[in-house]
Each structure stands twice: as structure tokens, then as C-alpha cells.
Design a protein around this motif. Structure first.
Motif, PDB file in Angstrom:
ATOM      1  N   ASP A   1     -16.078  63.638  35.894  1.00  0.00           N
ATOM      2  CA  ASP A   1     -14.979  62.950  36.565  1.00  0.00           C
ATOM      3  C   ASP A   1     -15.517  61.737  37.312  1.00  0.00           C
ATOM      4  O   ASP A   1     -16.718  61.483  37.322  1.00  0.00           O
ATOM      5  N   ARG A   2     -14.601  61.024  37.969  1.00  0.00           N
ATOM      6  CA  ARG A   2     -14.967  59.954  38.904  1.00  0.00           C
ATOM      7  C   ARG A   2     -14.988  60.572  40.291  1.00  0.00           C
ATOM      8  O   ARG A   2     -14.100  61.347  40.641  1.00  0.00           O
ATOM      9  N   TYR A   3     -15.981  60.219  41.090  1.00  0.00           N
ATOM     10  CA  TYR A   3     -16.139  60.787  42.419  1.00  0.00           C
ATOM     11  C   TYR A   3     -16.263  59.683  43.456  1.00  0.00           C
ATOM     12  O   TYR A   3     -17.017  58.723  43.260  1.00  0.00           O
ATOM     13  N   HIS A   4     -15.519  59.831  44.544  1.00  0.00           N
ATOM     14  CA  HIS A   4     -15.650  58.907  45.672  1.00  0.00           C
ATOM     15  C   HIS A   4     -16.929  59.247  46.421  1.00  0.00           C
ATOM     16  O   HIS A   4     -17.225  60.424  46.633  1.00  0.00           O
ATOM     17  N   ILE A   5     -17.680  58.231  46.787  1.00  0.00           N
ATOM     18  CA  ILE A   5     -18.889  58.462  47.573  1.00  0.00           C
ATOM     19  C   ILE A   5     -18.737  57.754  48.912  1.00  0.00           C
ATOM     20  O   ILE A   5     -18.194  56.655  49.000  1.00  0.00           O
TER      21      ILE A   5
ATOM     22  N   MET B   1     -22.239  67.454  42.697  1.00  0.00           N
ATOM     23  CA  MET B   1     -20.827  67.139  42.945  1.00  0.00           C
ATOM     24  C   MET B   1     -19.983  67.469  41.717  1.00  0.00           C
ATOM     25  O   MET B   1     -18.827  67.878  41.843  1.00  0.00           O
ATOM     26  N   ALA B   2     -20.553  67.283  40.539  1.00  0.00           N
ATOM     27  CA  ALA B   2     -19.844  67.525  39.286  1.00  0.00           C
ATOM     28  C   ALA B   2     -19.971  68.981  38.828  1.00  0.00           C
ATOM     29  O   ALA B   2     -19.739  69.285  37.658  1.00  0.00           O
ATOM     30  N   GLY B   3     -20.355  69.866  39.714  1.00  0.00           N
ATOM     31  CA  GLY B   3     -20.393  71.286  39.390  1.00  0.00           C
ATOM     32  C   GLY B   3     -21.679  71.771  38.754  1.00  0.00           C
ATOM     33  O   GLY B   3     -21.776  72.920  38.348  1.00  0.00           O
ATOM     34  N   GLY B   4     -22.663  70.910  38.610  1.00  0.00           N
ATOM     35  CA  GLY B   4     -23.937  71.307  38.012  1.00  0.00           C
ATOM     36  C   GLY B   4     -23.951  71.107  36.505  1.00  0.00           C
ATOM     37  O   GLY B   4     -22.976  70.668  35.900  1.00  0.00           O
ATOM     38  N   PHE B   5     -25.085  71.448  35.926  1.00  0.00           N
ATOM     39  CA  PHE B   5     -25.283  71.297  34.483  1.00  0.00           C
ATOM     40  C   PHE B   5     -24.533  72.364  33.701  1.00  0.00           C
ATOM     41  O   PHE B   5     -24.352  73.483  34.171  1.00  0.00           O
ATOM     42  N   THR B   6     -24.143  72.037  32.465  1.00  0.00           N
ATOM     43  CA  THR B   6     -23.656  73.063  31.547  1.00  0.00           C
ATOM     44  C   THR B   6     -24.882  73.736  30.929  1.00  0.00           C
ATOM     45  O   THR B   6     -26.018  73.297  31.133  1.00  0.00           O
TER      46      THR B   6
END
Length: 184
Positions: free
Chosen positions: A116-120, A132-137
Motif C-alpha cells: 500500500d501507500r503509507y504516510h510517513i 509498516m506493510a505487515g512484514g514479508f510474505t
């Protein structure tokens, strides 16, 4: 695992990838689209307002109309508004206050759990962005990460091996607004 990644990222030490300009979070903040600012003109309530910087990088103000705002610091915009108001107000006292910071975004794509796009709001490392993106698959290649730097006139690609970063032998890279981090 996510908590471990976040905690470990805080303790990482190493060189930082430098850019020609000051790194995000290390210099005075520059306004961008979607940021909310309050323009206060002392003793002029009709000229004071709160506005959102539009996608075209402009704001609309009473008497002045359209002004470019994005890319400027609050103090630069403040001086510009005061200078333009001099034709309508004697000795205008202007304050520009940043109410909400919404413009600095990064994209985290590829083999992460929540692309996704994330605000920093502050400096973020590549490892922190992945957290932030939930970690690696399960299929992610931790040694094949690409940072695509979109902020300048040219797109720069930076290859990152997070296996080396975690072991303390790799370079720690900080992301800049508009960067895309891609995990293979």
C-alpha cells in the motif's frame, strides 16, 4: 516477528544513504499536497483561514486568490503572503501554522503482507517500511529489495540486501517521500 523487526530496526547502526539535499526529517519541513495549514493574519479575522493544499500544489486565500504553497517552508509561505497583503493591509502580521502533515508518502509493494501507500511523519528505514506493510510474505526474497527514488528528475534505483542489514553488515537506507520500496 513484526515486533522483533521493529525493535531490531531501532538498534541498527550503519552508514546512511545520503542525498544531495538534507534528508527527510533532518531539515525544515516543506509543505505538500493534502497538508492542512492555518493562515493567521493578526487583527484581520476575515483574512485568517484554514486551508488544504490542493493536488495542484496551490491554496486559495481571501484577497490574494491562488498561491503556490507546496515545496515551500511555512516561514517562506508566511513571508510571501505578508508581502502580497501589503497592497491591502498596513504592516500585515502573518503566521502560517502546519495543522496536519499528510503529504509525505511512500509505497511498499511486492512480497509484503499489506502492499500500500503509507504516510510517513518521520525518517523511516527500509526495514521499518516493511514492518509498516505487515512484514514479508513467505515468498519474499529478503536480499532482493529495490528502493525506487521518485523525488527528483530521474528515478534512482537502490538495491538493498536486508539480510546483510539485519546481520549488521549492510547499509541502512532511509526512505524519502515518494519513494517506492519493492520486495521481490
Amino acid at each position: 516477528m513484526l515486533a522483533w523487526i521493529g525493535l531490531f530496526a531501532l538498534f541498527l547502526q550503519g552508514p546512511v544513504a545520503d542525498s544531495p539535499s538534507a534528508a527527510f526529517g533532518q531539515a525544515e519541513y516543506r509543505l505538500g499536497p493534502e497538508d492542512v495549514i492555518s493562515v493567521f493574519v493578526w487583527k484581520q479575522p476575515d483574512l485568517s483561514t484554514t486551508v488544504v493544499i490542493r493536488p495542484d500544489r496551490k491554496i486559495s486565500l481571501p484577497l490574494l486568490g491562488e498561491l503556490d504553497a507546496a515545496g515551500k517552508t511555512a516561514s517562506q509561505l508566511q513571508a510571501e503572503i505578508a508581502a502580497q497583503l501589503k497592497q491591502f493591509v498596513v504592516d500585515p502580521r502573518v503566521n502560517v501554522i502546519v495543522k496536519e502533515i499528510n503529504s509525505p508518502v511512500i509505497s511498499v509493494l511486492g512480497q509484503v503482507r499489506k502492499p500500500d501507500r503509507y504516510h510517513i511523519r518521520q525518517r523511516v528505514t527500509a526495514l521499518e517500511a516493511i514492518a509498516m506493510a505487515g512484514g514479508f510474505t513467505d515468498f519474499a526474497k529478503r536480499d532482493k529489495i529495490t528502493i525506487i527514488r521518485n523525488g527528483g528528475t530521474e528515478k534512482v534505483r537502490i538495491q538493498v540486501d536486508l539480510k546483510k542489514v539485519v546481520s549488521g553488515h549492510g547499509e541502512v537506507y532511509y526512505l524519502e517521500p515518494l519513494d517506492t520500496l519493492y520486495v521481490q
